[in-house]
Structures are given as structure tokens and as C-alpha cells.
Design a protein around this motif. Sequence first.
Motif: not given
Length: 824
Positions: A404-418
Amino acid sequence: LSSLKKFDEIKKANQAAAKKLVEDQLSSSSEDDDEDAEVKQGKILDKTFTIYTSQTDGDATELERTRQYMNEAFQSGAMTCLICIASVKRNQAVWSCCGCFCIFHLVCIQKWAKDSLFLVSSPLTDDDFGKKDYPWPCPKCRFEYKRCETPSRYYCYCGKVENPTVDPWLVPHSCGQICEREFKPSCGHKCLLLCHPGPCPPCPKMVTTTCHCKKAKPVPRRCSAKEWSCRLPCGRTLLCGQHACENPCHAGDCQPCPRVSKQRCICGRQTAERLCASPQWQCDQVCGKCLPCGNHTCEQVCHAGPCGDCPRSGKRSCPCGKTKFTLPCTEDVPTCGDSCDKVLECGIHKCSQRCHRGPCEICRQEVEKQCRCGKHTKRMPCHKPYLCETKCTKIRDCQKHQCRRKCCSGNCPPCDQVCGRTLGCRNHKCPSGCHRGSCNPCPETVDVKCNCGKTVIKVPCGRERTIRPPKCKQLCSRPPTCHHSTQEKHYCHFGRCPPCRQPCQKTLTCGHLCPVSCHDEALVKQTGLHQSAGPWEQPSEPAFIQTALPCPPCKVPIPVECLGQHEVSPLPCHSARPYSCKRFCGRLLDCQNHTCMKECHHVTKLNSNADGKKAGPECSQCEEQCTKPRPAGCPHRCVLPCHPGDCPSCLQMLKIKCHCKLSVLYIECLKLTCADLKEKELLISCKNQCPKELPCGHRCKEICHSGSCPLNCSQKVKLRCLCKRLKKEVQCSKIQEGQVSLECDALCKEMKRKAYEIKEAEAKAALEEEKRRQQAELEAFENRLKGRRKNKRRKDEVEVEQSSWQKYKNLIMLPVFGVAVVMV
């Protein structure tokens, strides 16, 4: 079918619950089993520490930490795998961390290492996947292990034996051999304990070593404490070069000099009081010395040594670096007028301005730029980034949520939810960020207390529901529930107190005290209370209720005499009454010959002075015949019934044969039995001549007698010579003895010779007659044979004689034919 299955499941669950309740009620012997287990555990620990304590003269103070690990290995439920939150059993494959010595199931640690490596080296979070050897951490102490160090086999603690066998007389998961692991820190020696969990104890070897400052003489000390201080001043020169170390003898380098002295800065302009350990320091003033050019001053802060040449001297380049000038240091370098051509921050275009001082401007060229996700393009200035409004729909590394990040390059960051998932303990939720795979073990610990709360053990969170409470050494303080004023001493426990084992000591009706154990709270099995609904229903487990039982009959032994006064036996008090010993009565009857054969019974004494061995009115009456022995040779019984005294004389007649067995005699039994041998001989004789024959063939001349007949026969017999011509009368006994013989005289011999000659002449005449007869038969045979030969000759004369060729052709042709065959 589904209802039947549910019914069976509920039934089995109820039966299991009832069985567990019975086991809990009957667990009074568990304390004895625990005591036996503690004794056995103590023997195993002593055996494990024997080699070590022999080196330390029995001192085991350094073994407390190792003993704690070994006690946890023996205690049920104390060893818990922090990954699956389950107990580690003796027969399960385990792995031990070399950092914290925590024990895990081998399968659990393999899964943990695999999940950890996957999370760290996932291609969604790292571009260098497959290029680096990422480590995995211990679940407890976070000690890192390489990928190649992932355990794949089950070894004992010391690592010598693979898949060690389960031995009840060894520490669980131990091979029973000497550990021989090197001590940490390494001292050259190896561990002397048997294969054990936890860290190795300090080295117990004795070595000769000197103190840290080398001033004292070497002394023997334990290898684990070989470094020691003599407590004398160190005396080594400190780094300041002026003072000596005043601290007591110590290990390693000396501490910085603690004294204060006046020290000049590096440039020497200022002086200040500073620690002697840091003599060099810089002041805040600029050097300001004139440079060799004479036009400028040194701009460096306080420094040592010469200032160097003027930085504006020599050849200098223009700002773009294309042209070099040689100018005095007082003049600035001019611009060259050429284009700058420096690469801008974008890294693509170059600066189009003329050579200038200062930084280049930002790149303002318009280019076709693609957004970060690569879905849109747009013409815009090169220095501006282009981010579209498209949101990334890829699943993050947790495999649950979108990026759900805008214009993501494909290298998605780790999930920030608990994460928020419930941990294995069922008490807490995972506080980590959302992740894939199993959550980390719950880090919390819970106190498990005994019933009285004085003994506490800490267990991982979640294990408090399954682990057994700790064994408390405090005595139970509950009041007794039986009739005793105090209960037996036993340790603190949960549930009901064990049944009282003290003697009952209640007074029975007989006056004695009840000796059995207390039975106020006995468990009694109840059966027949539940009626089955039909033949298809299986009988349920019997129910046990706790109830007070009556005291058993008194069993105190009391001596009691039997009815017939044969013996005195100790009988239980509740059955102490006259009894029958099952023997025969044995009292002498009135006949004075037999005893009473009734079973032991009561006898009434008619006279108090009477003998106790005489029969009474309750004894049987003798109904047998007289069985007293008769005189020798008398075959008749006494005609009277059993009586006292001697029997009357026998008057019956005996029918007996005489010695020669020809006559039958009738004799009174009394005469025959009372007579001696000679009288018996006369009584049995028939007075006739003996009919027996003597060996010589004559009849015995004696009167009827016993035994063999005499051999002296007096009969006259005729004796003849060999030719039967002479004869003579002689007694038979003399002939049998060979005393008399009759020889032939001369006349008998002459007659015998003449008879021989006559017999010889008759034999010779018969022989000649036989020869003549045979000669006549021979002549007659020859005459018959001559007639047959004449007839044969006549027939032979008619036959034709064969030629010589016909006779010998076979003998000639055979050799000739053989030679021809050989030649061919």
C-alpha cells in the motif's frame, strides 16, 4: 453414527477422569517413590563428580552451577523446550546451546534455524540473497551460529556419542564417559566430570605459578585460580615516564598515572594543570605563525612541528580545472571562460555555464522520466523525482498484508504492523512486528508455588498449567481428619492428606487396643450402583468412596487348651474358646486293649481323682473281636470279644497230613502247639513204612518220618562180571559206594577170545562174497557196452569224408581278408 461416536468419546473422557481421580486418591506411596528417586539421583550425582572431587580432596563448592543444571535434568518438567513449551524427556533427541547451555528439542531447533534463516535472507528484504552466509540466533541468549552449524544429529553433552542410549543410572542424554571438553578460558586441561549438562566447572588441577608482578616465589595453586596477587606495590614505571605504579600487584597493564602536574600544550603557548597520564593537549588558539611566503599566516589550530608551505603557492587551477596558472599567492586564480562541463547531481548531464566559482546549479533539463514503480512516464525537470499515485498491491514479507505504498519500486519494506498473535503460553500476545512463521517464545516467567507458598520455582510462561508443583520440604500444617489428636508428619502437598497410618488404638469389647492402621478414612469400592441401559453399554469404572470402617476382630493371641486336653495353642482373642484339635481322643477303653478313635471331644470326669487317660461316658465302646496274639502255631482266633486278661486255651481239632503226605491225621490244637520237636515228630507220623524211593531205586525201610530218607540201603542185589558169566549177592549201599567189584577169570577170557575169532572169520567170508558179487556185475556191464559199440561203427562207415579245403578254408581266409583290409 455421529451420535454414537460422540457418546463413545464422552464415555472415554469420563472413564479417564474417574481413573485419574482414583490415582490421585491412591498416590500415598508417591512420596516413597520420590524418596527412592532422590536417593538414586544422589548416587548418580556422586558418581558423576567422583573424579573431580578426588582432585579437590572432596571440595565440591565449585560444582554448584553444574549441580543445578543436573538437578534440572533429573527433575520432571524442569527442562522445558522454549520453542514448543513442552517438557524435554529422556528418550527425545535434544540440542544444547554452547552459550547459555539451554536444552531444546532437536526438531524444534532445526525448525527455528530454518525459519530464522528464511526471515533474514528473504529475497523480498535483501538484494544479496544467496551471496552472504547469514547466521541464526539461539532462542534464549541470541548467541549466533552459522548456517553450517545447524544441528542435524543427536549427540550427548560432550559430543562423543551419537544417539546415546537411555540408561536409568546415568544423567539424561549423557553417554556416561568422561567429558574431556577443554575448559574456558583454555588452560590446556580437560574436564574431569562424566558427560554432563551445563558449563564445565573450574579446572581443579594444581599448578605452580607466581604472582602478577613476578616478585613473590612460585606457589602451587588451582589452575582455575592460578593468577594471584602478592598485595605488594606494583612498582612498574607508568606511561608518563616519571612515576611508578603504587597499586597492589595486579594483572594486565597499569592504570593511567593518577597524579596532576603542569603541562604545556603542543604549541607551547599555554600551561595548565592536567593529569600526568595525558601530557599532550591542544589549546584553542590558531597557530598564526607567518608562512614562508611572508604574506599569509598559519590557520591551523595548536599543532607541533613546522607549519609547512603556503597553500596558495605553486601552480593553481581554475574553478573548472581545465586551465592552470602560475601566480603569486596574493592574487586569486581567474576563470578561464570555457564551459564548466562538471557532472551535475543527476549524474547524467553536465553544467552548461561558463567556468565559475562555487557549486553548480541544479539540472533543469526536461527529460522523459519513469516513475519508481515503472507504470507511468512523464516529461519533467531532471532534478525533480517522479512518483505516481499508484499504490503497491504486493504482499509484504509477513505474507498477510499488502504494501500500500505509493509508487513502490518492488523492494517493499518490512511490515510495520504489530503481530498480535497469541503466543504458545496462551497468556500473552506477540509484541513483534508482523512476520511469517512461528512467533518467538514468550519471554515471561511465572512462579509456580507449592500449597503453602514457601517453595517457588520459575517456569516459562504457559508451563504453569502442566508442570508439577515443586516439592516442598515444609511439613503439612493441616489438622488431622481422623480420631487421632495429631497426624503423621509429611511434607506440604496439594489435595487431600494421605491416609493416616498410625495405629488405631481404640479399645475393643475384649479390652485390648486395636493394633491396625487408622481406618477412619478408608477407600471402599462401590459397585452395582449404576444400572446399564442395555447390553450394548459397557460397565463403567467402579467408584471409590471414603468411609470409616469398623475395627477388625481382636487378634491378640490367648493360650487355649483343646477339648481333649492334648495341646495348648495361642488363638486370636475373638475366637478364643475350647476347640477340637482334630486328633484321635486316645483314651484307654474298658477292654484295656484299644483307645477311643473319636475326634478330640469333651470328656466328663466321674471321679476327680481318676486318671486323666481313662475313657469317659462320651468315649466310644469297644466292639471289636479279641486280637491278642495266640500261641505259636495256633491259627485260630479267640472266640471271646475283646476282653482284658489272657485268652482261654484252644480246644479245636487240626486236620493235618503226615510226613509222607499219604494219611490225614486229626490232632488237638493245644497238644500240637504245646509239644516239643520230638513230640511233634511222633504226633504227625502215621506209623507206616515210608513210601519214598532211595536214589538206588529201592524203597525206604524206615517208618513215616520227616526230612530226607537215609542213604544206607540194606537191600541184597546180584553183582555180575563184564561177560555176565559170574554173579554174586552184595548189599546195595556197598555197590553205591564202589566198595565191591567182580572181575572176569581165565575161563571168561578164553571164551571171549574164541568168540572174537569166530566173528572175524564171519566178517572175512562176507567180504569175499561181496567182491565176487561186484565182479559179476562189472562183467555184465562190459558185455552190454560191447554190443553198443558195434552198432555205432556200422553207422560211421556210411558217412562221406570231407576234403582238406573244406576243413581248413576258414583258417586260410581270415588272415588273407585282414591283410587286404589293412592295405586298403
